[in-house]
Scaffold this active site. Structure first.
Site, PDB file in Angstrom:
ATOM      1  N   LEU A   1      32.679  33.348  48.422  1.00 20.53           N
ATOM      2  CA  LEU A   1      33.919  34.086  48.626  1.00 20.53           C
ATOM      3  C   LEU A   1      34.131  35.061  47.477  1.00 20.53           C
ATOM      4  O   LEU A   1      33.771  34.780  46.327  1.00 20.53           O
ATOM      5  CB  LEU A   1      35.101  33.110  48.708  1.00 20.53           C
TER       6      LEU A   1
ATOM      7  N   GLY B   1      30.593  29.685  48.965  1.00 24.07           N
ATOM      8  CA  GLY B   1      30.731  30.166  50.342  1.00 24.07           C
ATOM      9  C   GLY B   1      29.415  30.656  50.929  1.00 24.07           C
ATOM     10  O   GLY B   1      29.224  30.645  52.148  1.00 24.07           O
TER      11      GLY B   1
ATOM     12  N   ASN C   1      29.436  24.873  44.402  1.00 19.63           N
ATOM     13  CA  ASN C   1      29.758  24.741  42.974  1.00 19.63           C
ATOM     14  C   ASN C   1      31.244  24.908  42.680  1.00 19.63           C
ATOM     15  O   ASN C   1      31.627  25.206  41.545  1.00 19.63           O
ATOM     16  CB  ASN C   1      28.953  25.780  42.175  1.00 19.63           C
ATOM     17  N   GLU C   2      32.092  24.715  43.702  1.00 18.41           N
ATOM     18  CA  GLU C   2      33.517  25.008  43.536  1.00 18.41           C
ATOM     19  C   GLU C   2      34.149  24.352  42.315  1.00 18.41           C
ATOM     20  O   GLU C   2      34.950  24.975  41.618  1.00 18.41           O
ATOM     21  CB  GLU C   2      34.300  24.578  44.799  1.00 18.41           C
TER      22      GLU C   2
HETATM   23  N1  CO8 Z   1      33.172  37.392  43.906  1.00 19.68           N
HETATM   24  C1  CO8 Z   1      33.427  38.594  43.348  1.00 19.68           C
HETATM   25  N2  CO8 Z   1      32.568  39.202  42.488  1.00 19.68           N
HETATM   26  C2  CO8 Z   1      31.399  38.566  42.203  1.00 19.68           C
HETATM   27  C3  CO8 Z   1      31.086  37.321  42.760  1.00 19.68           C
HETATM   28  C4  CO8 Z   1      32.038  36.724  43.656  1.00 19.68           C
HETATM   29  N3  CO8 Z   1      31.813  35.534  44.253  1.00 19.68           N
HETATM   30  N4  CO8 Z   1      29.884  36.942  42.296  1.00 19.68           N
HETATM   31  C5  CO8 Z   1      29.466  37.930  41.463  1.00 19.68           C
HETATM   32  N5  CO8 Z   1      30.374  38.905  41.415  1.00 19.68           N
HETATM   33  C6  CO8 Z   1      30.295  40.175  40.673  1.00 19.68           C
HETATM   34  C7  CO8 Z   1      30.065  39.951  39.167  1.00 19.68           C
HETATM   35  O1  CO8 Z   1      31.291  39.704  38.498  1.00 19.68           O
HETATM   36  C8  CO8 Z   1      29.430  41.264  38.762  1.00 19.68           C
HETATM   37  O2  CO8 Z   1      30.452  42.227  38.691  1.00 19.68           O
HETATM   38  P1  CO8 Z   1      30.328  43.465  37.639  1.00 19.68           P
HETATM   39  O3  CO8 Z   1      29.085  44.201  38.032  1.00 19.68           O
HETATM   40  O4  CO8 Z   1      31.590  44.241  37.863  1.00 19.68           O
HETATM   41  O5  CO8 Z   1      30.244  42.852  36.289  1.00 19.68           O
HETATM   42  C9  CO8 Z   1      28.574  41.612  39.994  1.00 19.68           C
HETATM   43  O6  CO8 Z   1      29.115  40.864  41.087  1.00 19.68           O
HETATM   44  C10 CO8 Z   1      27.117  41.220  39.834  1.00 19.68           C
HETATM   45  O7  CO8 Z   1      27.055  39.854  39.448  1.00 19.68           O
HETATM   46  P2  CO8 Z   1      25.947  39.293  38.442  1.00 19.68           P
HETATM   47  O8  CO8 Z   1      25.693  40.274  37.342  1.00 19.68           O
HETATM   48  O9  CO8 Z   1      26.348  37.915  38.051  1.00 19.68           O
HETATM   49  O10 CO8 Z   1      24.681  39.276  39.436  1.00 19.68           O
HETATM   50  P3  CO8 Z   1      23.375  38.366  39.321  1.00 19.68           P
HETATM   51  O11 CO8 Z   1      22.412  38.966  40.283  1.00 19.68           O
HETATM   52  O12 CO8 Z   1      22.947  38.171  37.917  1.00 19.68           O
HETATM   53  O13 CO8 Z   1      23.826  36.928  39.872  1.00 19.68           O
HETATM   54  C11 CO8 Z   1      24.993  35.473  41.370  1.00 19.68           C
HETATM   55  C12 CO8 Z   1      24.234  36.788  41.196  1.00 19.68           C
HETATM   56  C13 CO8 Z   1      24.032  34.302  41.153  1.00 19.68           C
HETATM   57  C14 CO8 Z   1      25.542  35.426  42.791  1.00 19.68           C
HETATM   58  C15 CO8 Z   1      26.112  35.391  40.314  1.00 19.68           C
HETATM   59  O14 CO8 Z   1      26.861  36.596  40.372  1.00 19.68           O
HETATM   60  C16 CO8 Z   1      27.083  34.273  40.511  1.00 19.68           C
HETATM   61  O15 CO8 Z   1      26.778  33.133  40.193  1.00 19.68           O
HETATM   62  N6  CO8 Z   1      28.271  34.573  41.043  1.00 19.68           N
HETATM   63  C17 CO8 Z   1      29.342  33.629  41.218  1.00 19.68           C
HETATM   64  C18 CO8 Z   1      29.143  32.869  42.459  1.00 19.68           C
HETATM   65  C19 CO8 Z   1      30.249  31.859  42.658  1.00 19.68           C
HETATM   66  O16 CO8 Z   1      30.468  30.982  41.859  1.00 19.68           O
HETATM   67  N7  CO8 Z   1      30.962  31.990  43.763  1.00 19.68           N
HETATM   68  C20 CO8 Z   1      32.025  31.111  44.063  1.00 19.68           C
HETATM   69  C21 CO8 Z   1      33.038  31.790  44.913  1.00 19.68           C
HETATM   70  S1  CO8 Z   1      34.256  30.609  45.462  1.00 19.68           S
HETATM   71  C22 CO8 Z   1      33.760  30.134  47.032  1.00 19.68           C
HETATM   72  O17 CO8 Z   1      32.889  30.728  47.610  1.00 19.68           O
HETATM   73  C23 CO8 Z   1      34.431  28.990  47.738  1.00 19.68           C
HETATM   74  C24 CO8 Z   1      35.823  28.868  47.386  1.00 19.68           C
HETATM   75  C25 CO8 Z   1      36.535  27.751  48.138  1.00 19.68           C
HETATM   76  C26 CO8 Z   1      38.001  27.808  47.781  1.00 19.68           C
HETATM   77  C27 CO8 Z   1      38.698  26.534  47.998  1.00 19.68           C
HETATM   78  C28 CO8 Z   1      40.085  26.516  47.334  1.00 19.68           C
HETATM   79  C29 CO8 Z   1      40.998  25.468  47.882  1.00 19.68           C
END
Ligand code: CO8
Length: 292
Positions: A98, A143, A167-168
């Protein structure tokens, strides 16, 4: 809102539920693209490949979710489409989950709208009559993992730099019951319990060992193996396969269907809490620092 309205217009220019063809080589191909999705539908085989191409990491924003849902509806209604392969056009990432920015600093109304779209995508994918295969050619956290485990089969690139999992808890948030149940239905109760509690992200070999993915292949073969696998699935008598799928997934789907409003309310109450907003901010800062 304007983008979503425009998307609806863009994607509804076809007849009989078929996606609008932007280019066709022979009449058996029906390709369509919108800003963040490219769909190649081979009418001869009945298989559509949906390429996610939302830069930088295919994170699921409200607009992107809306695009995905509209596309899924079109394919589901199209009698000529029996199988769907989902993959990514972004380098190194299948889907980053997400869009965290959709959960940070937003009004309760907007959060509710966002969560409804997340539910919608899950309901459409988990309940799809099509054979669905995730061709996971990059990392797939949270997500992104959910999207993968809604599919019937998962093929992942055998690249130890990639990971997949729910990994939430690492973000200080809690995967809702239907994320949890989809995971239980995939890897069993005990694996889900440790996985969710610790917010584990698995390397491909570990993911294979617990059954989170079904097959590992060299990165350049993910799509071709997905296509071959699809042929096997499509050879099964359709009605029997669909009823079996529905029988396996019905109770989980029904649980969300009958609790949608309460689930939205839970999400909104939880995500707008100051402590949760703080956790999200810290997580975003951590992502930026990792990059620096
Ligand atoms: N949302 C928004 N922006 C993101 C996300 C995301 N999920 N993931 C990465 N980005 C952004 C980064 O901040 C970065 O932005 P900028 O260029 O402005 O600095 C850009 O995307 C590129 O990211 P990276 O440099 O980290 O890219 P890499 O290729 O090195 O890595 C990954 C890619 C592995 C995907 C890494 O970005 C990562 O680990 N991202 C986080 C993933 C994550 O933890 N997602 C969890 C989202 S929460 C969810 O999905 C479920 C929520 C359920 C809610 C329940 C509540 C009750």
């Amino acid at each position: 809102m304007a983008l979503r309205a425009a998307l609806r217009g863009l994607l509804s220019c076809s007849s009989h539920g078929r996606l609008c063809a932007t280019s066709t080589s022979i009449s058996q191909r029906n390709n369509s693209s919108s800003a963040n999705l490219k769909v190649d539908h081979d009418q001869t085989t009945g298989v559509a490949v949906m390429h996610m191409q939302s830069p930088p990491v295919n994170s699921l924003s409200l607009d992107f979710l809306t695009e995905i849902c509209i596309t899924l509806d079109k394919l589901e209604m199209d009698k000529g489409c029996r199988g769907l392969i989902i993959t990514s056009s972004q380098p190194k990432v299948f889907c980053a989950g997400l869009d965290i920015l959709e959960m940070y600093g937003k009004s309760p109304e907007r959060c509710g709208e966002f969560w409804k779209a997340v539910q919608e995508m899950w309901l459409k994918l988990y309940g799809s009559n099509m054979v669905t295969i995730a061709a996971i050619n990059g990392s797939s956290p949270a997500g992104g993992c959910l999207m993968s485990i809604t599919c019937d089969y998962r093929i992942m690139a055998d690249n130890p730099r990639y990971s997949i999992g729910l990994n939430e808890t690492k973000l200080g948030i809690v995967a809702p019951f239907w994320f949890k149940e989809t995971m239980v239905n995939t890897v069993g109760h005990r694996n889900t319990e440790t996985s969710l509690a610790l917010g584990l992200l698995y390397k491909p070999a570990e993911a294979l060992s617990i059954g989170l993915v079904d097959q590992l292949v060299p990165e350049d073969q993910v799509l071709s193996v997905a296509t071959q696998t699809m042929t096997k699935w499509l050879a099964i008598p359709e009605h029997a396969r669909q009823i079996t799928k529905s029988m396996m997934r019905k109770s989980t789907i029904e649980k969300l269907r009958s609790n949608r409003e309460a689930d939205i309310q839970n999400f909104v109450n939880f995500i707008t809490k100051e402590s949760i907003q703080k956790s999200l901010r810290m997580y975003m800062e951590m992502l930026k620092q990792k990059k620096a």
